[in-house]
Scaffold this motif. Sequence first.
Motif, short mmCIF file in Angstrom:
data_model
loop_
_atom_site.label_atom_id
_atom_site.label_comp_id
_atom_site.label_asym_id
_atom_site.label_seq_id
_atom_site.Cartn_x
_atom_site.Cartn_y
_atom_site.Cartn_z
N TYR A 73 0.85 -1.18 0.00
CA TYR A 73 0.00 0.00 0.00
C TYR A 73 0.89 1.24 0.00
N ASP A 74 0.34 2.35 -0.46
CA ASP A 74 1.09 3.60 -0.52
C ASP A 74 1.12 4.30 0.84
N ILE A 75 -0.06 4.64 1.35
CA ILE A 75 -0.15 5.36 2.63
C ILE A 75 -1.31 4.78 3.43
N VAL A 76 -1.07 4.56 4.71
CA VAL A 76 -2.14 4.18 5.63
C VAL A 76 -2.07 5.14 6.81
N VAL A 77 -3.25 5.61 7.24
CA VAL A 77 -3.34 6.44 8.44
C VAL A 77 -4.12 5.63 9.48
N PHE A 78 -3.51 5.47 10.63
CA PHE A 78 -4.12 4.70 11.72
C PHE A 78 -4.93 5.59 12.63
N ASN A 79 -5.90 4.99 13.30
CA ASN A 79 -6.58 5.62 14.42
C ASN A 79 -5.69 5.40 15.64
N PRO A 80 -5.85 6.21 16.70
CA PRO A 80 -5.03 6.01 17.91
C PRO A 80 -5.16 4.61 18.51
N ASP A 81 -6.29 3.93 18.28
CA ASP A 81 -6.48 2.58 18.83
C ASP A 81 -5.83 1.48 17.98
N GLY A 82 -5.17 1.88 16.87
CA GLY A 82 -4.49 0.90 16.02
C GLY A 82 -5.30 0.44 14.83
N SER A 83 -6.59 0.72 14.81
CA SER A 83 -7.40 0.39 13.63
C SER A 83 -7.04 1.36 12.50
N ILE A 84 -7.44 1.02 11.29
CA ILE A 84 -7.05 1.84 10.15
C ILE A 84 -8.15 2.83 9.79
N HIS A 85 -7.75 4.09 9.74
CA HIS A 85 -8.67 5.18 9.44
C HIS A 85 -8.78 5.41 7.93
N LEU A 86 -7.63 5.40 7.23
CA LEU A 86 -7.58 5.82 5.84
C LEU A 86 -6.51 5.03 5.08
N ILE A 87 -6.85 4.61 3.87
CA ILE A 87 -5.87 4.06 2.92
C ILE A 87 -5.80 5.05 1.76
N VAL A 88 -4.57 5.34 1.32
CA VAL A 88 -4.38 6.21 0.17
C VAL A 88 -3.63 5.44 -0.91
N GLU A 89 -4.18 5.45 -2.09
CA GLU A 89 -3.51 4.86 -3.26
C GLU A 89 -3.03 6.01 -4.14
N CYS A 90 -1.72 6.07 -4.36
CA CYS A 90 -1.12 7.13 -5.17
C CYS A 90 -0.67 6.56 -6.52
N LYS A 91 -0.96 7.30 -7.55
CA LYS A 91 -0.54 6.94 -8.90
C LYS A 91 0.25 8.09 -9.49
N SER A 92 1.05 7.80 -10.48
CA SER A 92 1.77 8.83 -11.22
C SER A 92 0.74 9.74 -11.91
N PRO A 93 1.08 11.03 -12.10
CA PRO A 93 0.15 11.90 -12.83
C PRO A 93 -0.16 11.41 -14.24
N ALA A 94 0.70 10.60 -14.81
CA ALA A 94 0.48 10.08 -16.16
C ALA A 94 -0.56 8.96 -16.19
N ILE A 95 -0.90 8.43 -15.02
CA ILE A 95 -1.86 7.31 -14.93
C ILE A 95 -3.27 7.87 -14.73
N THR A 96 -4.18 7.44 -15.57
CA THR A 96 -5.58 7.83 -15.43
C THR A 96 -6.23 6.96 -14.36
N ILE A 97 -6.94 7.58 -13.45
CA ILE A 97 -7.64 6.81 -12.42
C ILE A 97 -8.91 6.25 -13.03
N ASN A 98 -9.07 4.92 -12.91
CA ASN A 98 -10.23 4.26 -13.51
C ASN A 98 -10.78 3.20 -12.55
N GLN A 99 -11.67 2.39 -13.03
CA GLN A 99 -12.29 1.37 -12.19
C GLN A 99 -11.26 0.40 -11.63
N ASN A 100 -10.22 0.08 -12.41
CA ASN A 100 -9.17 -0.82 -11.92
C ASN A 100 -8.49 -0.26 -10.67
#
Length: 148
Positions: A73-100
């Motif tokens: 994974y690219d970035i994960v932000v945790f909650n203080p209790d250790g559970s996961i609050h946010l996942i971030v998927e980063c792509k190059s600007p040349a990549i179009t974001i699509n259903q995949n």
Amino acid sequence: MQQLNFPKFSFRFKNSENKISIFDVIRKRFVILQPEEWVRQHCVHYLIENKGYPKSLINIEKELIVNTLRKRYDIVVFNPDGSIHLIVECKSPAITINQNTFDQIAQYNLVLNANYLMITNGLNHYYCQMDFKAEKYQFLKDIPDYQK
């Protein structure tokens, strides 16, 4: 590097053996500056400086197992209790974001169970909140600011 659709941030750079590196404030080291890394570093600074997330709750580029496959994974932000609050998927600007791209982060979330998802190529950003009961996600205008 290309101008991105993020606020302006101050970065540290280093040039070694004709390769430019950017300092990662989470990993506390210089990493080779590739287009996807440029997006990732902007996103990290956005989370810290604009959304108020503490550095101590942010994790970058760790491995996870999805259906016996090794993924990162690219970035994960945790909650203080250790559970996961946010996942971030980063792509190059040349990549179009699509259903995949959405399918990729949804697969990661089967393992991580984050409340929020963010997908960005630095130019376009998509934010979602998970609805685990209905097994779908709802699009948002932005992710919430950090709540203590």
